[in-house]
Design an enzyme around this catalytic site. Structure first.
Site, PDB file in Angstrom:
ATOM      1  N   SER A 124     -47.782 -11.050 -21.166  1.00  0.00           N
ATOM      2  CA  SER A 124     -46.816 -12.029 -21.705  1.00  0.00           C
ATOM      3  C   SER A 124     -45.399 -11.441 -21.701  1.00  0.00           C
ATOM      4  CB  SER A 124     -47.202 -12.400 -23.143  1.00  0.00           C
ATOM      5  OG  SER A 124     -48.472 -12.984 -23.163  1.00  0.00           O
ATOM      6  N   GLU A 169     -49.992 -18.429 -16.125  1.00  0.00           N
ATOM      7  CA  GLU A 169     -48.618 -18.971 -16.004  1.00  0.00           C
ATOM      8  C   GLU A 169     -47.973 -19.156 -17.385  1.00  0.00           C
ATOM      9  OE1 GLU A 169     -47.334 -21.497 -12.972  1.00  0.00           O
ATOM     10  OE2 GLU A 169     -48.850 -20.825 -11.568  1.00  0.00           O
ATOM     11  N   ALA A 172     -46.865 -12.007  -7.694  1.00  0.00           N
ATOM     12  CA  ALA A 172     -47.282 -10.784  -8.384  1.00  0.00           C
ATOM     13  C   ALA A 172     -46.264 -10.365  -9.432  1.00  0.00           C
ATOM     14  CB  ALA A 172     -47.506  -9.672  -7.359  1.00  0.00           C
TER      15      ALA A 172
HETATM   16  C1  FAD Z   1     -57.768 -15.561 -13.628  1.00  0.00           C
HETATM   17  C2  FAD Z   1     -56.354 -15.102 -13.808  1.00  0.00           C
HETATM   18  C3  FAD Z   1     -55.448 -15.322 -12.776  1.00  0.00           C
HETATM   19  C4  FAD Z   1     -54.127 -14.871 -12.908  1.00  0.00           C
HETATM   20  N1  FAD Z   1     -53.242 -15.031 -11.849  1.00  0.00           N
HETATM   21  C5  FAD Z   1     -52.024 -14.413 -11.906  1.00  0.00           C
HETATM   22  C6  FAD Z   1     -51.174 -14.368 -10.751  1.00  0.00           C
HETATM   23  O1  FAD Z   1     -51.481 -14.919  -9.696  1.00  0.00           O
HETATM   24  N2  FAD Z   1     -50.002 -13.685 -10.840  1.00  0.00           N
HETATM   25  C7  FAD Z   1     -49.615 -13.056 -11.985  1.00  0.00           C
HETATM   26  O2  FAD Z   1     -48.542 -12.446 -11.991  1.00  0.00           O
HETATM   27  N3  FAD Z   1     -50.402 -13.083 -13.105  1.00  0.00           N
HETATM   28  C8  FAD Z   1     -51.589 -13.737 -13.088  1.00  0.00           C
HETATM   29  N4  FAD Z   1     -52.409 -13.748 -14.192  1.00  0.00           N
HETATM   30  C9  FAD Z   1     -51.963 -13.081 -15.408  1.00  0.00           C
HETATM   31  C10 FAD Z   1     -51.693 -14.056 -16.547  1.00  0.00           C
HETATM   32  O3  FAD Z   1     -50.529 -14.767 -16.308  1.00  0.00           O
HETATM   33  C11 FAD Z   1     -51.677 -13.221 -17.838  1.00  0.00           C
HETATM   34  O4  FAD Z   1     -53.018 -12.869 -18.108  1.00  0.00           O
HETATM   35  C12 FAD Z   1     -51.061 -13.969 -18.999  1.00  0.00           C
HETATM   36  O5  FAD Z   1     -49.701 -14.162 -18.782  1.00  0.00           O
HETATM   37  C13 FAD Z   1     -51.274 -13.259 -20.337  1.00  0.00           C
HETATM   38  O6  FAD Z   1     -51.011 -11.899 -20.255  1.00  0.00           O
HETATM   39  P1  FAD Z   1     -52.097 -10.863 -20.824  1.00  0.00           P
HETATM   40  O7  FAD Z   1     -53.394 -11.222 -20.192  1.00  0.00           O
HETATM   41  O8  FAD Z   1     -51.589  -9.494 -20.623  1.00  0.00           O
HETATM   42  O9  FAD Z   1     -52.217 -11.200 -22.361  1.00  0.00           O
HETATM   43  P2  FAD Z   1     -51.287 -10.624 -23.557  1.00  0.00           P
HETATM   44  O10 FAD Z   1     -49.847 -10.769 -23.181  1.00  0.00           O
HETATM   45  O11 FAD Z   1     -51.775  -9.285 -23.946  1.00  0.00           O
HETATM   46  O12 FAD Z   1     -51.606 -11.670 -24.690  1.00  0.00           O
HETATM   47  C14 FAD Z   1     -52.754 -11.573 -25.530  1.00  0.00           C
HETATM   48  C15 FAD Z   1     -52.637 -12.642 -26.612  1.00  0.00           C
HETATM   49  O13 FAD Z   1     -51.445 -12.412 -27.388  1.00  0.00           O
HETATM   50  C16 FAD Z   1     -50.639 -13.576 -27.398  1.00  0.00           C
HETATM   51  N5  FAD Z   1     -49.218 -13.200 -27.425  1.00  0.00           N
HETATM   52  C17 FAD Z   1     -48.594 -12.288 -26.653  1.00  0.00           C
HETATM   53  N6  FAD Z   1     -47.294 -12.235 -26.968  1.00  0.00           N
HETATM   54  C18 FAD Z   1     -47.081 -13.153 -27.943  1.00  0.00           C
HETATM   55  C19 FAD Z   1     -45.943 -13.574 -28.696  1.00  0.00           C
HETATM   56  N7  FAD Z   1     -44.741 -13.069 -28.466  1.00  0.00           N
HETATM   57  N8  FAD Z   1     -46.109 -14.540 -29.626  1.00  0.00           N
HETATM   58  C20 FAD Z   1     -47.332 -15.087 -29.851  1.00  0.00           C
HETATM   59  N9  FAD Z   1     -48.448 -14.713 -29.187  1.00  0.00           N
HETATM   60  C21 FAD Z   1     -48.323 -13.763 -28.252  1.00  0.00           C
HETATM   61  C22 FAD Z   1     -50.994 -14.309 -26.107  1.00  0.00           C
HETATM   62  O14 FAD Z   1     -50.668 -15.694 -26.172  1.00  0.00           O
HETATM   63  C23 FAD Z   1     -52.486 -14.054 -26.024  1.00  0.00           C
HETATM   64  O15 FAD Z   1     -53.184 -14.972 -26.829  1.00  0.00           O
HETATM   65  C24 FAD Z   1     -53.719 -14.243 -14.107  1.00  0.00           C
HETATM   66  C25 FAD Z   1     -54.647 -14.043 -15.137  1.00  0.00           C
HETATM   67  C26 FAD Z   1     -55.935 -14.448 -14.992  1.00  0.00           C
HETATM   68  C27 FAD Z   1     -56.923 -14.171 -16.107  1.00  0.00           C
END
Ligand code: FAD
Length: 389
Positions: free
Chosen positions: A137, A373, A129
Protein backbone atom coordinates in the site's frame (compact mmCIF):
# COMPACT_ATOMS: atom_id res chain seq x y z
CA UNK A 1 -40.93 20.18 -23.30
CA UNK A 2 -43.23 17.18 -23.86
CA UNK A 3 -42.82 13.60 -22.82
CA UNK A 4 -40.80 11.65 -25.37
CA UNK A 5 -41.70 7.94 -25.20
CA UNK A 6 -38.51 7.00 -27.07
CA UNK A 7 -36.23 8.63 -24.51
CA UNK A 8 -34.34 5.97 -22.61
CA UNK A 9 -32.21 7.45 -19.86
CA UNK A 10 -28.79 5.85 -19.54
CA UNK A 11 -29.22 3.62 -22.57
CA UNK A 12 -25.82 2.89 -24.03
CA UNK A 13 -25.33 3.95 -27.64
CA UNK A 14 -25.82 1.11 -30.14
CA UNK A 15 -22.11 0.68 -30.82
CA UNK A 16 -21.54 -0.37 -27.19
CA UNK A 17 -24.55 -2.69 -27.21
CA UNK A 18 -23.18 -4.32 -30.36
CA UNK A 19 -19.77 -4.59 -28.74
CA UNK A 20 -21.34 -6.29 -25.71
CA UNK A 21 -23.20 -8.75 -27.85
CA UNK A 22 -20.04 -9.56 -29.90
CA UNK A 23 -17.84 -10.13 -26.86
CA UNK A 24 -20.58 -12.10 -25.08
CA UNK A 25 -20.89 -14.47 -28.05
CA UNK A 26 -17.14 -15.03 -28.11
CA UNK A 27 -16.94 -15.51 -24.35
CA UNK A 28 -19.74 -18.11 -24.26
CA UNK A 29 -18.15 -20.12 -27.08
CA UNK A 30 -14.44 -19.79 -26.44
CA UNK A 31 -13.86 -18.92 -22.77
CA UNK A 32 -16.73 -20.24 -20.60
CA UNK A 33 -16.18 -23.92 -21.47
CA UNK A 34 -12.63 -23.83 -20.02
CA UNK A 35 -13.13 -21.62 -16.94
CA UNK A 36 -13.59 -24.47 -14.44
CA UNK A 37 -10.57 -26.37 -15.80
CA UNK A 38 -8.38 -23.25 -15.70
CA UNK A 39 -9.27 -22.81 -12.01
CA UNK A 40 -9.03 -26.49 -11.08
CA UNK A 41 -5.60 -26.92 -12.69
CA UNK A 42 -4.28 -23.44 -11.88
CA UNK A 43 -3.33 -23.08 -15.54
CA UNK A 44 -3.07 -20.08 -17.81
CA UNK A 45 -6.25 -19.62 -19.94
CA UNK A 46 -4.59 -20.25 -23.31
CA UNK A 47 -7.97 -20.64 -25.04
CA UNK A 48 -9.05 -17.20 -23.81
CA UNK A 49 -5.78 -15.60 -24.92
CA UNK A 50 -6.14 -17.12 -28.37
CA UNK A 51 -9.79 -16.05 -28.73
CA UNK A 52 -9.16 -12.53 -27.40
CA UNK A 53 -6.11 -12.06 -29.65
CA UNK A 54 -7.95 -13.31 -32.73
CA UNK A 55 -10.79 -10.84 -32.16
CA UNK A 56 -8.70 -7.83 -31.06
CA UNK A 57 -10.38 -7.79 -27.63
CA UNK A 58 -7.04 -8.54 -25.92
CA UNK A 59 -6.07 -4.88 -25.94
CA UNK A 60 -9.03 -2.94 -27.28
CA UNK A 61 -7.65 0.22 -25.65
CA UNK A 62 -4.54 0.48 -27.87
CA UNK A 63 -4.94 3.52 -30.18
CA UNK A 64 -5.46 2.77 -33.90
CA UNK A 65 -2.27 4.57 -34.93
CA UNK A 66 -0.34 1.86 -33.07
CA UNK A 67 -2.28 -0.98 -34.63
CA UNK A 68 -4.96 -1.33 -31.92
CA UNK A 69 -8.73 -1.06 -31.97
CA UNK A 70 -8.80 2.45 -30.51
CA UNK A 71 -11.60 1.51 -28.10
CA UNK A 72 -12.40 4.04 -25.40
CA UNK A 73 -12.51 3.36 -21.65
CA UNK A 74 -16.17 2.37 -21.71
CA UNK A 75 -15.49 -0.17 -24.47
CA UNK A 76 -12.63 -1.61 -22.41
CA UNK A 77 -14.77 -2.00 -19.26
CA UNK A 78 -17.55 -3.70 -21.24
CA UNK A 79 -15.07 -6.22 -22.65
CA UNK A 80 -13.58 -6.92 -19.21
CA UNK A 81 -17.02 -7.18 -17.57
CA UNK A 82 -18.23 -9.71 -20.14
CA UNK A 83 -15.12 -11.90 -19.86
CA UNK A 84 -15.27 -11.77 -16.04
CA UNK A 85 -18.92 -12.89 -16.15
CA UNK A 86 -17.62 -16.36 -17.00
CA UNK A 87 -13.91 -16.36 -16.03
CA UNK A 88 -12.23 -13.95 -13.61
CA UNK A 89 -8.74 -15.17 -14.56
CA UNK A 90 -9.27 -14.57 -18.29
CA UNK A 91 -10.60 -11.06 -17.69
CA UNK A 92 -7.13 -10.10 -16.48
CA UNK A 93 -5.76 -10.48 -20.02
CA UNK A 94 -7.43 -7.30 -21.36
CA UNK A 95 -7.39 -5.61 -17.92
CA UNK A 96 -3.67 -6.01 -17.29
CA UNK A 97 -2.74 -5.22 -20.91
CA UNK A 98 -4.32 -1.85 -20.21
CA UNK A 99 -2.67 -1.55 -16.78
CA UNK A 100 0.74 -2.38 -18.26
CA UNK A 101 0.52 0.19 -21.06
CA UNK A 102 -1.59 3.03 -19.65
CA UNK A 103 1.38 4.95 -18.19
CA UNK A 104 3.07 4.79 -21.58
CA UNK A 105 -0.10 5.91 -23.37
CA UNK A 106 -0.56 8.82 -20.96
CA UNK A 107 3.02 10.07 -20.65
CA UNK A 108 5.38 8.19 -22.98
CA UNK A 109 7.10 9.52 -26.11
CA UNK A 110 5.66 8.64 -29.52
CA UNK A 111 8.88 6.77 -30.27
CA UNK A 112 8.48 4.56 -27.19
CA UNK A 113 4.77 4.02 -27.90
CA UNK A 114 5.75 2.94 -31.42
CA UNK A 115 8.22 0.44 -29.96
CA UNK A 116 5.80 -1.17 -27.47
CA UNK A 117 2.14 -0.73 -28.42
CA UNK A 118 2.15 -2.59 -31.78
CA UNK A 119 3.45 -5.68 -29.91
CA UNK A 120 0.50 -5.50 -27.52
CA UNK A 121 -1.99 -4.93 -30.34
CA UNK A 122 -0.47 -8.04 -31.99
CA UNK A 123 -1.19 -10.25 -29.01
CA UNK A 124 1.86 -9.93 -26.76
CA UNK A 125 1.07 -8.91 -23.18
CA UNK A 126 2.09 -6.09 -20.84
CA UNK A 127 2.37 -5.99 -17.03
CA UNK A 128 2.63 -3.27 -14.39
CA UNK A 129 5.33 -3.60 -11.74
CA UNK A 130 4.89 -1.32 -8.74
CA UNK A 131 4.58 -3.56 -5.67
CA UNK A 132 7.57 -4.83 -3.66
CA UNK A 133 7.75 -7.11 -0.63
CA UNK A 134 8.20 -4.17 1.77
CA UNK A 135 6.23 -1.65 -0.29
CA UNK A 136 2.59 -2.63 -0.91
CA UNK A 137 0.00 0.00 0.00
CA UNK A 138 2.94 2.30 0.73
CA UNK A 139 4.29 1.89 -2.81
CA UNK A 140 6.36 5.06 -2.54
CA UNK A 141 8.64 3.20 -0.10
CA UNK A 142 9.99 1.02 -2.95
CA UNK A 143 13.68 0.13 -3.02
CA UNK A 144 14.25 -1.01 -6.62
CA UNK A 145 16.92 1.34 -7.93
CA UNK A 146 17.70 2.66 -11.43
CA UNK A 147 21.05 4.39 -11.97
CA UNK A 148 21.94 6.34 -15.09
CA UNK A 149 25.00 5.04 -16.94
CA UNK A 150 25.68 6.81 -20.26
CA UNK A 151 22.73 6.24 -22.59
CA UNK A 152 21.20 3.60 -20.32
CA UNK A 153 19.76 3.02 -16.88
CA UNK A 154 20.88 0.04 -14.82
CA UNK A 155 18.08 -1.41 -12.66
CA UNK A 156 18.58 -3.51 -9.51
CA UNK A 157 15.92 -4.84 -7.16
CA UNK A 158 12.78 -6.95 -7.23
CA UNK A 159 9.01 -6.69 -7.56
CA UNK A 160 6.34 -9.08 -6.30
CA UNK A 161 2.72 -10.00 -7.07
CA UNK A 162 3.07 -9.03 -10.72
CA UNK A 163 0.07 -10.20 -12.74
CA UNK A 164 0.96 -12.01 -15.96
CA UNK A 165 4.62 -11.93 -14.91
CA UNK A 166 6.44 -14.42 -17.12
CA UNK A 167 3.72 -14.22 -19.80
CA UNK A 168 4.17 -10.56 -20.68
CA UNK A 169 6.73 -9.22 -23.14
CA UNK A 170 6.70 -5.68 -21.74
CA UNK A 171 6.72 -4.44 -18.11
CA UNK A 172 6.10 -0.92 -16.85
CA UNK A 173 8.56 -0.83 -13.95
CA UNK A 174 8.74 1.88 -11.31
CA UNK A 175 12.22 2.38 -9.77
CA UNK A 176 14.01 4.95 -7.61
CA UNK A 177 16.31 7.27 -9.57
CA UNK A 178 16.86 9.80 -6.76
CA UNK A 179 16.73 8.28 -3.24
CA UNK A 180 16.70 11.72 -1.61
CA UNK A 181 13.60 12.95 -3.44
CA UNK A 182 10.95 10.61 -2.00
CA UNK A 183 8.03 9.95 -4.37
CA UNK A 184 9.46 12.59 -6.73
CA UNK A 185 12.61 10.47 -7.04
CA UNK A 186 10.79 7.56 -8.74
CA UNK A 187 10.87 7.01 -12.50
CA UNK A 188 8.97 4.64 -14.80
CA UNK A 189 10.61 2.45 -17.46
CA UNK A 190 9.45 0.00 -20.10
CA UNK A 191 11.45 -3.20 -19.56
CA UNK A 192 11.39 -6.00 -22.14
CA UNK A 193 11.41 -9.66 -21.14
CA UNK A 194 14.63 -10.20 -23.15
CA UNK A 195 16.54 -7.35 -21.51
CA UNK A 196 19.76 -8.59 -19.98
CA UNK A 197 19.48 -8.91 -16.20
CA UNK A 198 15.69 -9.33 -16.16
CA UNK A 199 14.39 -12.56 -14.60
CA UNK A 200 10.99 -13.89 -13.57
CA UNK A 201 10.84 -15.68 -10.19
CA UNK A 202 8.29 -17.95 -8.58
CA UNK A 203 4.51 -17.88 -8.92
CA UNK A 204 2.10 -17.36 -6.00
CA UNK A 205 -0.43 -20.06 -5.06
CA UNK A 206 -3.68 -18.23 -4.55
CA UNK A 207 -7.25 -18.40 -3.23
CA UNK A 208 -8.75 -17.28 -6.53
CA UNK A 209 -8.00 -16.10 -10.08
CA UNK A 210 -5.88 -19.22 -10.18
CA UNK A 211 -5.42 -19.08 -13.95
CA UNK A 212 -3.74 -15.69 -13.75
CA UNK A 213 0.01 -15.97 -13.04
CA UNK A 214 1.21 -13.76 -10.17
CA UNK A 215 5.01 -13.61 -10.26
CA UNK A 216 8.11 -12.13 -8.72
CA UNK A 217 10.42 -10.13 -10.98
CA UNK A 218 14.17 -9.70 -10.46
CA UNK A 219 16.40 -7.00 -11.90
CA UNK A 220 20.11 -7.86 -11.67
CA UNK A 221 22.11 -5.10 -13.39
CA UNK A 222 19.27 -4.95 -15.87
CA UNK A 223 20.30 -2.41 -18.52
CA UNK A 224 17.62 -0.51 -20.43
CA UNK A 225 18.15 2.34 -22.93
CA UNK A 226 17.40 5.79 -21.47
CA UNK A 227 14.81 6.21 -24.24
CA UNK A 228 12.70 3.58 -22.45
CA UNK A 229 11.95 5.97 -19.60
CA UNK A 230 8.31 7.10 -19.56
CA UNK A 231 8.20 10.90 -19.36
CA UNK A 232 10.74 12.83 -17.30
CA UNK A 233 13.04 11.45 -14.62
CA UNK A 234 11.19 11.72 -11.30
CA UNK A 235 7.69 11.55 -12.82
CA UNK A 236 7.29 7.78 -12.41
CA UNK A 237 5.22 7.73 -9.22
CA UNK A 238 2.81 10.26 -10.70
CA UNK A 239 2.55 8.10 -13.82
CA UNK A 240 1.90 5.04 -11.63
CA UNK A 241 -0.95 6.78 -9.78
CA UNK A 242 -2.42 8.35 -12.92
CA UNK A 243 -2.46 4.85 -14.41
CA UNK A 244 -4.54 3.58 -11.48
CA UNK A 245 -7.04 6.41 -11.99
CA UNK A 246 -7.62 4.95 -15.46
CA UNK A 247 -7.53 1.28 -14.53
CA UNK A 248 -9.41 1.06 -11.20
CA UNK A 249 -12.65 1.16 -13.22
CA UNK A 250 -11.37 -1.90 -15.13
CA UNK A 251 -10.99 -3.80 -11.85
CA UNK A 252 -14.45 -2.53 -10.95
CA UNK A 253 -15.58 -4.05 -14.26
CA UNK A 254 -13.94 -7.35 -13.38
CA UNK A 255 -15.79 -7.34 -10.05
CA UNK A 256 -19.05 -6.36 -11.75
CA UNK A 257 -18.72 -9.18 -14.27
CA UNK A 258 -18.08 -11.74 -11.53
CA UNK A 259 -21.13 -10.46 -9.60
CA UNK A 260 -23.32 -10.58 -12.71
CA UNK A 261 -22.15 -14.12 -13.52
CA UNK A 262 -22.97 -15.31 -9.99
CA UNK A 263 -26.36 -13.57 -10.07
CA UNK A 264 -27.30 -15.12 -13.45
CA UNK A 265 -26.38 -18.57 -12.18
CA UNK A 266 -28.36 -18.08 -8.96
CA UNK A 267 -31.48 -16.88 -10.83
CA UNK A 268 -31.41 -19.94 -13.11
CA UNK A 269 -30.94 -22.29 -10.15
CA UNK A 270 -33.73 -20.99 -7.90
CA UNK A 271 -36.28 -21.47 -10.68
CA UNK A 272 -35.35 -25.15 -10.99
CA UNK A 273 -34.68 -26.23 -7.42
CA UNK A 274 -37.76 -27.43 -5.51
CA UNK A 275 -38.13 -27.75 -1.73
CA UNK A 276 -41.33 -27.98 0.35
CA UNK A 277 -43.20 -28.72 -2.87
CA UNK A 278 -42.32 -25.54 -4.74
CA UNK A 279 -39.47 -23.79 -6.49
CA UNK A 280 -37.23 -21.98 -4.03
CA UNK A 281 -37.79 -18.93 -6.29
CA UNK A 282 -41.31 -18.81 -4.83
CA UNK A 283 -40.07 -18.06 -1.30
CA UNK A 284 -40.18 -14.37 -0.54
CA UNK A 285 -36.78 -14.66 1.15
CA UNK A 286 -35.25 -15.74 -2.19
CA UNK A 287 -36.91 -12.89 -4.04
CA UNK A 288 -35.72 -10.31 -1.52
CA UNK A 289 -32.16 -11.62 -1.72
CA UNK A 290 -32.23 -11.45 -5.53
CA UNK A 291 -33.69 -7.94 -5.40
CA UNK A 292 -30.87 -6.77 -3.11
CA UNK A 293 -28.24 -8.40 -5.33
CA UNK A 294 -29.71 -6.77 -8.43
CA UNK A 295 -29.82 -3.29 -6.86
CA UNK A 296 -26.17 -3.55 -5.89
CA UNK A 297 -25.08 -4.78 -9.33
CA UNK A 298 -27.00 -2.03 -11.11
CA UNK A 299 -25.54 0.66 -8.84
CA UNK A 300 -22.00 -0.69 -9.38
CA UNK A 301 -22.48 -0.68 -13.15
CA UNK A 302 -23.57 2.97 -13.11
CA UNK A 303 -20.54 3.98 -11.04
CA UNK A 304 -18.10 2.10 -13.26
CA UNK A 305 -19.52 3.39 -16.52
CA UNK A 306 -19.51 6.93 -15.11
CA UNK A 307 -15.86 6.62 -14.06
CA UNK A 308 -14.89 5.11 -17.44
CA UNK A 309 -16.70 7.86 -19.36
CA UNK A 310 -15.00 10.46 -17.21
CA UNK A 311 -11.57 8.89 -17.84
CA UNK A 312 -12.14 9.44 -21.53
CA UNK A 313 -12.63 13.18 -21.11
CA UNK A 314 -8.94 13.62 -20.34
CA UNK A 315 -6.81 14.28 -17.32
CA UNK A 316 -6.92 18.08 -17.65
CA UNK A 317 -10.69 18.20 -17.64
CA UNK A 318 -11.35 15.49 -15.10
CA UNK A 319 -8.34 15.95 -12.83
CA UNK A 320 -8.99 14.95 -9.25
CA UNK A 321 -12.55 14.03 -10.03
CA UNK A 322 -11.36 11.03 -11.99
CA UNK A 323 -9.37 9.75 -8.99
CA UNK A 324 -12.47 9.98 -6.80
CA UNK A 325 -14.71 8.18 -9.30
CA UNK A 326 -12.09 5.56 -10.09
CA UNK A 327 -11.36 4.69 -6.44
CA UNK A 328 -15.05 4.80 -5.51
CA UNK A 329 -16.26 2.64 -8.39
CA UNK A 330 -13.56 0.04 -7.78
CA UNK A 331 -14.18 -0.15 -4.03
CA UNK A 332 -17.96 -0.23 -4.39
CA UNK A 333 -18.06 -2.79 -7.20
CA UNK A 334 -15.61 -5.10 -5.47
CA UNK A 335 -17.59 -4.98 -2.20
CA UNK A 336 -20.69 -5.74 -4.27
CA UNK A 337 -18.93 -8.67 -5.96
CA UNK A 338 -18.05 -10.14 -2.57
CA UNK A 339 -21.58 -9.67 -1.16
CA UNK A 340 -23.32 -10.98 -4.27
CA UNK A 341 -21.12 -14.05 -4.72
CA UNK A 342 -21.51 -15.01 -1.03
CA UNK A 343 -25.31 -14.66 -1.34
CA UNK A 344 -25.32 -16.60 -4.61
CA UNK A 345 -23.51 -19.52 -2.94
CA UNK A 346 -26.09 -19.32 -0.14
CA UNK A 347 -28.99 -19.51 -2.59
CA UNK A 348 -27.60 -22.76 -3.98
CA UNK A 349 -27.29 -24.24 -0.49
CA UNK A 350 -24.89 -27.22 -0.31
CA UNK A 351 -24.58 -27.33 -4.09
CA UNK A 352 -23.19 -23.80 -4.10
CA UNK A 353 -20.33 -25.05 -1.93
CA UNK A 354 -19.34 -27.73 -4.47
CA UNK A 355 -17.32 -27.49 -7.65
CA UNK A 356 -20.28 -28.81 -9.62
CA UNK A 357 -21.36 -25.18 -9.94
CA UNK A 358 -19.20 -22.11 -10.70
CA UNK A 359 -20.41 -20.11 -7.69
CA UNK A 360 -17.66 -21.11 -5.25
CA UNK A 361 -15.04 -20.18 -7.90
CA UNK A 362 -16.72 -16.83 -8.44
CA UNK A 363 -16.76 -16.19 -4.68
CA UNK A 364 -13.03 -16.94 -4.46
CA UNK A 365 -12.26 -14.85 -7.55
CA UNK A 366 -14.26 -11.89 -6.22
CA UNK A 367 -12.03 -11.50 -3.14
CA UNK A 368 -8.97 -10.22 -5.00
CA UNK A 369 -10.90 -7.28 -6.43
CA UNK A 370 -11.08 -5.82 -2.90
CA UNK A 371 -7.30 -6.08 -2.60
CA UNK A 372 -5.37 -5.17 -5.75
CA UNK A 373 -4.95 -1.81 -7.49
CA UNK A 374 -5.20 -0.26 -4.04
CA UNK A 375 -6.96 -2.16 -1.26
CA UNK A 376 -10.46 -0.88 -0.60
CA UNK A 377 -9.12 0.84 2.50
CA UNK A 378 -6.58 2.71 0.36
CA UNK A 379 -9.32 3.55 -2.17
CA UNK A 380 -11.40 5.02 0.65
CA UNK A 381 -8.36 7.02 1.82
CA UNK A 382 -7.93 8.40 -1.72
CA UNK A 383 -11.60 9.36 -1.70
CA UNK A 384 -11.44 10.90 1.77
CA UNK A 385 -8.53 13.14 0.77
CA UNK A 386 -10.29 14.33 -2.35
CA UNK A 387 -13.65 14.87 -0.66
CA UNK A 388 -11.99 17.01 2.00
CA UNK A 389 -9.71 18.80 -0.49
C1 FAD B 1 -3.22 -11.70 -7.10
C2 FAD B 1 -2.53 -10.38 -6.98
C3 FAD B 1 -2.18 -9.70 -8.14
C4 FAD B 1 -1.50 -8.48 -8.05
N1 FAD B 1 -1.09 -7.84 -9.21
C5 FAD B 1 -0.26 -6.76 -9.11
C6 FAD B 1 0.36 -6.20 -10.29
O1 FAD B 1 0.12 -6.64 -11.41
N2 FAD B 1 1.23 -5.18 -10.13
C7 FAD B 1 1.53 -4.66 -8.91
O2 FAD B 1 2.34 -3.73 -8.84
N3 FAD B 1 0.96 -5.16 -7.77
C8 FAD B 1 0.08 -6.19 -7.85
N4 FAD B 1 -0.48 -6.74 -6.71
C9 FAD B 1 -0.15 -6.15 -5.42
C10 FAD B 1 -1.35 -5.48 -4.76
O3 FAD B 1 -1.65 -4.29 -5.41
C11 FAD B 1 -1.00 -5.32 -3.27
O4 FAD B 1 -1.08 -6.61 -2.70
C12 FAD B 1 -1.91 -4.34 -2.57
O5 FAD B 1 -1.69 -3.05 -3.04
C13 FAD B 1 -1.74 -4.37 -1.05
O6 FAD B 1 -0.41 -4.37 -0.67
P1 FAD B 1 0.10 -5.46 0.39
O7 FAD B 1 -0.33 -6.79 -0.13
O8 FAD B 1 1.54 -5.25 0.62
O9 FAD B 1 -0.73 -5.18 1.70
P2 FAD B 1 -0.37 -4.12 2.87
O10 FAD B 1 -0.04 -2.80 2.26
O11 FAD B 1 0.62 -4.73 3.79
O12 FAD B 1 -1.77 -4.00 3.58
C14 FAD B 1 -2.22 -4.94 4.56
C15 FAD B 1 -3.52 -4.40 5.15
O13 FAD B 1 -3.28 -3.13 5.78
C16 FAD B 1 -4.16 -2.15 5.24
N5 FAD B 1 -3.49 -0.84 5.19
C17 FAD B 1 -2.25 -0.57 4.72
N6 FAD B 1 -2.00 0.74 4.84
C18 FAD B 1 -3.10 1.31 5.37
C19 FAD B 1 -3.46 2.64 5.75
N7 FAD B 1 -2.64 3.66 5.54
N8 FAD B 1 -4.69 2.85 6.28
C20 FAD B 1 -5.55 1.82 6.47
N9 FAD B 1 -5.26 0.54 6.16
C21 FAD B 1 -4.06 0.29 5.62
C22 FAD B 1 -4.50 -2.65 3.84
O14 FAD B 1 -5.71 -2.09 3.35
C23 FAD B 1 -4.59 -4.15 4.08
O15 FAD B 1 -5.86 -4.48 4.59
C24 FAD B 1 -1.21 -7.93 -6.78
C25 FAD B 1 -1.58 -8.63 -5.62
C26 FAD B 1 -2.21 -9.83 -5.71
C27 FAD B 1 -2.55 -10.58 -4.44
Amino acid sequence: MGFNPDFEPFRLPDEYLELRSAIRGLVEQEIAPYAADVDENERFPEEALKALNASGFNAIHVPDEFGGQGGDSLAAVIVIEEVARVCGSSSLIPAVNKLGTMGLILNGSDELKGEVLPDIANGEMASYALTEREAGSDAGAMKTRAVRDGDSYVINGSKCFITNGGRSSWYTVMAVTDPDAGARGISAFMVHKDDEGFRVGGLEHKLGIKGSPTAELYFEDCRVPASRMIGEEGSGFKTALQTLDHTRPTIGAQALGIAQGAFDNAVAYVKERKQFGKAIADFQNTQFMLADMKMKIDAARLMIYTAASNAERGEAESGEKLGLLAAGSKAFASDVAMDVTVDAVQLLGGYGFTRDFPLERMMRDAKITQIYEGTNQICRMVMGRQILG
